[in-house]
Design a protein around this motif. Structure first.
Motif, mmCIF file in Angstrom:
data_model
loop_
_atom_site.group_PDB
_atom_site.id
_atom_site.type_symbol
_atom_site.label_atom_id
_atom_site.label_comp_id
_atom_site.label_asym_id
_atom_site.label_seq_id
_atom_site.Cartn_x
_atom_site.Cartn_y
_atom_site.Cartn_z
ATOM 1 N N PRO A 144 1.286 10.234 0.468
ATOM 2 C CA PRO A 144 0.322 10.753 1.439
ATOM 3 C C PRO A 144 0.935 11.901 2.233
ATOM 4 O O PRO A 144 2.153 11.937 2.412
ATOM 5 N N THR A 168 -2.188 -0.003 -2.041
ATOM 6 C CA THR A 168 -3.125 -0.991 -1.505
ATOM 7 C C THR A 168 -4.560 -0.468 -1.507
ATOM 8 O O THR A 168 -5.504 -1.218 -1.768
ATOM 9 N N ALA A 169 -4.702 0.814 -1.222
ATOM 10 C CA ALA A 169 -6.046 1.394 -1.163
ATOM 11 C C ALA A 169 -6.743 1.276 -2.516
ATOM 12 O O ALA A 169 -7.952 1.032 -2.579
ATOM 13 N N ARG A 188 6.635 5.347 6.777
ATOM 14 C CA ARG A 188 5.274 5.124 6.306
ATOM 15 C C ARG A 188 4.250 5.777 7.227
ATOM 16 O O ARG A 188 3.067 5.745 6.949
ATOM 17 N N SER A 247 3.370 4.969 -1.556
ATOM 18 C CA SER A 247 2.456 5.912 -2.195
ATOM 19 C C SER A 247 0.988 5.513 -1.981
ATOM 20 O O SER A 247 0.086 6.266 -2.300
ATOM 21 N N GLY A 248 0.761 4.319 -1.438
ATOM 22 C CA GLY A 248 -0.602 3.928 -1.089
ATOM 23 C C GLY A 248 -1.339 3.177 -2.185
ATOM 24 O O GLY A 248 -2.502 3.457 -2.488
HETATM 25 P P1 ADP Z 1 2.479 0.949 -1.158
HETATM 26 O O1 ADP Z 1 2.196 1.838 -2.309
HETATM 27 O O2 ADP Z 1 3.927 0.895 -0.828
HETATM 28 O O3 ADP Z 1 1.856 -0.410 -1.309
HETATM 29 P P2 ADP Z 1 0.650 1.128 1.041
HETATM 30 O O4 ADP Z 1 -0.593 0.964 0.279
HETATM 31 O O5 ADP Z 1 1.143 -0.032 1.823
HETATM 32 O O6 ADP Z 1 1.803 1.645 0.092
HETATM 33 O O7 ADP Z 1 0.497 2.405 1.982
HETATM 34 C C1 ADP Z 1 1.554 2.828 2.810
HETATM 35 C C2 ADP Z 1 1.032 3.378 4.122
HETATM 36 O O8 ADP Z 1 0.427 4.632 3.911
HETATM 37 C C3 ADP Z 1 -0.011 2.508 4.749
HETATM 38 O O9 ADP Z 1 0.204 2.505 6.138
HETATM 39 C C4 ADP Z 1 -1.311 3.186 4.392
HETATM 40 O O10 ADP Z 1 -2.289 2.942 5.359
HETATM 41 C C5 ADP Z 1 -0.900 4.635 4.380
HETATM 42 N N1 ADP Z 1 -1.676 5.456 3.463
HETATM 43 C C6 ADP Z 1 -2.021 5.136 2.207
HETATM 44 N N2 ADP Z 1 -2.698 6.156 1.613
HETATM 45 C C7 ADP Z 1 -2.771 7.148 2.541
HETATM 46 C C8 ADP Z 1 -3.338 8.439 2.545
HETATM 47 N N3 ADP Z 1 -3.962 8.933 1.483
HETATM 48 N N4 ADP Z 1 -3.206 9.170 3.668
HETATM 49 C C9 ADP Z 1 -2.569 8.686 4.738
HETATM 50 N N5 ADP Z 1 -2.016 7.478 4.801
HETATM 51 C C10 ADP Z 1 -2.102 6.698 3.721
#
Ligand code: ADP
Ligand code: MG
Length: 696
Positions: free
Chosen positions: A440, A292-293, A585, A289-290
């Motif tokens: 995403p 890390t961002a 992913r 779900s992203g």
């Molecule tokens: P998790 O919640 O499992 O930690 P991650 O942060 O690793 O997820 O994100 C999973 C993947 O999705 C990564 O490759 C990231 O770059 C990508 N990602 C995250 N947010 C978005 C977004 N809004 N749009 C597109 N790709 C995204």
């Protein structure tokens, strides 16, 4: 002998020094300890059968008279047999004892006994092997509901039960630790009754009452403690103020635009950190779900205002990945990113520590090494704990203390393990919760297949096809976890499995994919090797990565489109869901193949559940049903005091009653200073003895 709660067990008849030592292993040193050592199960030995009527399933009590003197024979060296025929008016029962030659003298012809064991039938001959027994006129562990205790080598259930029975009288003076009005309101049995009946229940009803009272008690003290924690935070002093900045500046660094859910959670986090009070927030979001961002954003905010941030991961592989991706994302903006893991070379660790203390690193990724002693920060403002379920209340408290004399850091806990709500309430009762409930865009759900061994060739063919399309593949073998305590159920020695991963990878390379680039990854590799294997895969150099579950959490390689899980039935559903989350992913259609040779219908059903849904919450609930919360979180990984009776997944109603009772009590007496509430305060202190600072 007058027994009180503090009477040492060595004063009990039959407890010498050796036994006392063994009992101590279970934490049992005094009579009072026995009373708190609750049974893990019960056997109903109330009904006593005649020989003819005794059912053939399960263990049962049979009353009979020894018809002869027992016969001792030796059939092989080292194997002694005692046989004796016992009778009643309905027939005869033939008893056999293996390697218990003293039975020859323990049973006397003409004497009546009750035998407890499993009756078997060969033709018309009824037999019983190794029964326990006692004389009909001295019944103590038959004719009742018998407690079954957790044991240790050299301590039998029989011994423990008889010691506990002797200690029972001191339950009479058991102080009633629950306030009277709470007992009345929630209709809870008295302490003495409950202790007696949890060990030696008079009836099923009495057992249910006893269990309810004692489970309520556990949950109640836990709830009071958590209320204290939350209270302390709410009134707790100031946190470091991290000023808000225009979000666009950060978004310009991101290679994608955030989803609505990500954006919302970023705002919540930023607002918390700017509020002047310490943040304590849980971010829940399914795999991919992203999350890390969000962490990157929070860390960036800190760095921009001259503070430091730390991102803590449960494995070194994940910590290194975070280090790589944070560097790539934030270095261009001038943020200095560092790495600290336990197995880094000492010199390197020293350098990193010095840089942290000097404020020369803004954002550090690492493992638990980050909260070990000797790590100091110049201006730590934020700790992010990724994949929290290994990071509980106690660790949070330890971290809060890291602030030292300066202000406590903000805490952001990120979890993909969807925790059922009640459980989350308990574990994170003192946290605010944000949910990233959106994936995403452009993701297609991972298709999941359950296949048997005979499809292996076809599956290899599928691997080849994916690779020819430019994709990459994981193959997971059940094997050593980084944490040896977390070995999988049914797993043999870790060494064996480790070998299995390596030899399997070699064999694949040699015999199946000589033309592909196959690599191996497991938790016992040297950090540098691990790092190299992971980055070779991340950069697309490796096409097929044979790995243990070290990639389970968090690892992110969007080009991987196929994951194959060997012996899938050995994993829990939530774990499989996490593993499956390694693919799907990116934008490529992705697949998860679960290989099994299990014959268990139940196991097959579980695997099919996983194949039919990608809803993490549903999967977690199935898992919880099948395996209980203990397994779900690993051994005490949630960091909460251990519950002896209360079942955090099952006793939901009781849980909410206990929480309500705790809240009401604290409204009337916030610091528990009234004399009648002293016992409650004492118990909560004991329960949270491992959690620093809860009462300061
Ligand atoms: P998790 O919640 O499992 O930690 P991650 O942060 O690793 O997820 O994100 C999973 C993947 O999705 C990564 O490759 C990231 O770059 C990508 N990602 C995250 N947010 C978005 C977004 N809004 N749009 C597109 N790709 C995204
Ligand atoms: Mg993650």
């Amino acid at each position: 002998m007058e027994i009180t709660r503090s009477t040492p067990l060595t004063q009990f008849p039959g407890v010498g020094e050796a036994r006392a030592k063994r009992l101590e292993k279970l934490g049992l040193t005094a009579a009072g300890d026995l009373l708190c050592w609750y049974p893990r199960d019960y056997e109903d030995r109330r009904r006593v059968y005649t020989i003819r009527e005794a059912p053939l399933e399960g263990r049962v009590c049979v009353a009979a008279m020894a018809a002869e003197h027992p016969r001792l024979s030796r059939i092989r060296t080292g194997l002694e047999l005692v046989q004796v025929k016992v009778v009643d008016h309905t027939g005869a029962l033939h008893l056999t004892f293996f390697n218990q030659s003293y039975m020859e003298r323990a049973i006397r012809a003409g004497e009546e006994y009750i035998f407890y064991g499993a009756v078997e039938e060969q033709g018309r001959r009824r037999t019983m092997v190794n029964p326990v027994f006692e004389r009909t006129d001295r019944q103590s562990f038959t004719g009742c509901i018998m407690p079954i205790y957790r044991l240790t080598a050299g301590i039998s259930n029989h011994l423990l039960a008889s010691l506990t029975r002797q200690a029972l009288p001191c339950a009479a003076g058991a102080a009633e630790t629950l306030p009277q009005h709470i007992r009345q309101e929630y209709q809870l049995a008295a302490a003495e009754f409950s202790i007696k009946n949890i060990h030696f229940p008079e009836s099923e009803e009495a057992l249910a009452l006893a269990r309810r009272r004692l489970a309520f008690e556990e949950l109640f003290y836990l709830a009071v403690g958590l209320c204290f924690l939350k209270e302390r935070r709410d009134q707790g002093g100031a946190g470091r103020t991290v000023p808000l900045r225009p979000k666009e500046e950060f978004l310009a660094l991101l290679p994608f635009s955030p989803t609505g859910a990500q954006s919302r959670v970023m705002d919540e986090t930023a607002a918390d950190m700017a509020s002047g009070r310490p943040m304590n927030r849980l971010v829940q979001g399914d795999v991919g779900s992203g999350k890390t961002a969000v962490a990157a954003y929070a860390g960036w905010l800190c760095a921009r205002s001259g503070h430091q941030a730390a991102l803590m991961a449960p494995t070194e592989v994940l910590a290194e990945q975070h280090f790589r991706s944070l560097s790539a994302l934030l270095s261009p903006a001038g943020v200095r990113v560092g790495l600290l893991t336990g197995s880094m070379p000492a010199a390197e660790k020293r350098r990193t520590r010095a840089a942290l203390a000097a404020g020369e690193i803004d954002f550090v990724a690492g493992t638990h090494a980050l909260i070990s002693d000797g790590v100091e920060f110049a201006a730590l403002a934020l700790i992010v704990a990724d994949e929290q379920h290994r990071f509980g209340v106690a660790q949070r408290a330890a971290l809060a203390a890291k602030g030292g004399e300066s202000l406590p850091p903000h805490v952001l806990v990120m979890s993909a393990t969807p925790i059922p709500r009640t459980l989350a309430l308990m574990i994170y009762g003192d946290l605010d919760v944000s949910v990233i409930d959106q994936l995403p865009p452009g993701r297609t759900p991972v298709s999941t297949y359950v296949v048997r061994e005979d499809k292996r060739q076809r599956m290899y063919h599928f691997v080849r096809q994916q690779v020819s399309e430019g994709r990459q593949v994981y193959i997971i073998c059940p094997a050593v976890e980084e944490n040896p305590d977390a070995a999988l159920p049914g797993e043999e020695s870790p060494a064996l499995n480790l070998k299995a991963v390596k030899t399997y990878a070699e064999k694949l390379q040699r015999e199946v994919f000589p033309d592909l680039r196959v690599d191996v990854l497991h938790g016992r590799m040297r950090p540098r090797e691990k790092e190299a294997a992971m980055s070779a895969f991340a950069s697309g150099q490796t096409q097929v990565l044979v790995s243990t579950t070290v990639v389970e959490v968090g690892v992110d390689v969007p080009n991987a489109s196929l994951i194959i899980i060997e012996n899938a039935d050995r994993f829990g559903l939530s774990q499989l869901h996490q593993l499956r989350g390694r693919v799907g992913r990116g934008s490529h259609p992705s697949h998860c193949v679960l290989i099994t040779s299990t014959r268990s219908r139940e196991a097959m059903e579980r695997l099919h559940t996983l194949a039919s849904t990608t809803d993490g919450f549903r999967i977690a609930e199935e898992d919880l049903k099948a395996r209980g919360p203990g397994d779900f979180f690993g051994s005490r990984q949630h960091g909460l005091p251990q519950m002896k009776l209360a079942d955090l997944s099952g006793d939901m109603r009781l849980l909410s009653q206990a929480q309500q009772a705790a809240r009401t009590l604290l409204e009337q007496d916030p610091q528990l200073t009234r004399p009648e509430n002293r016992p409650v305060l004492e118990r909560v202190r004991q329960l949270f003895a491992d959690t620093p600072d809860i009462f300061n």
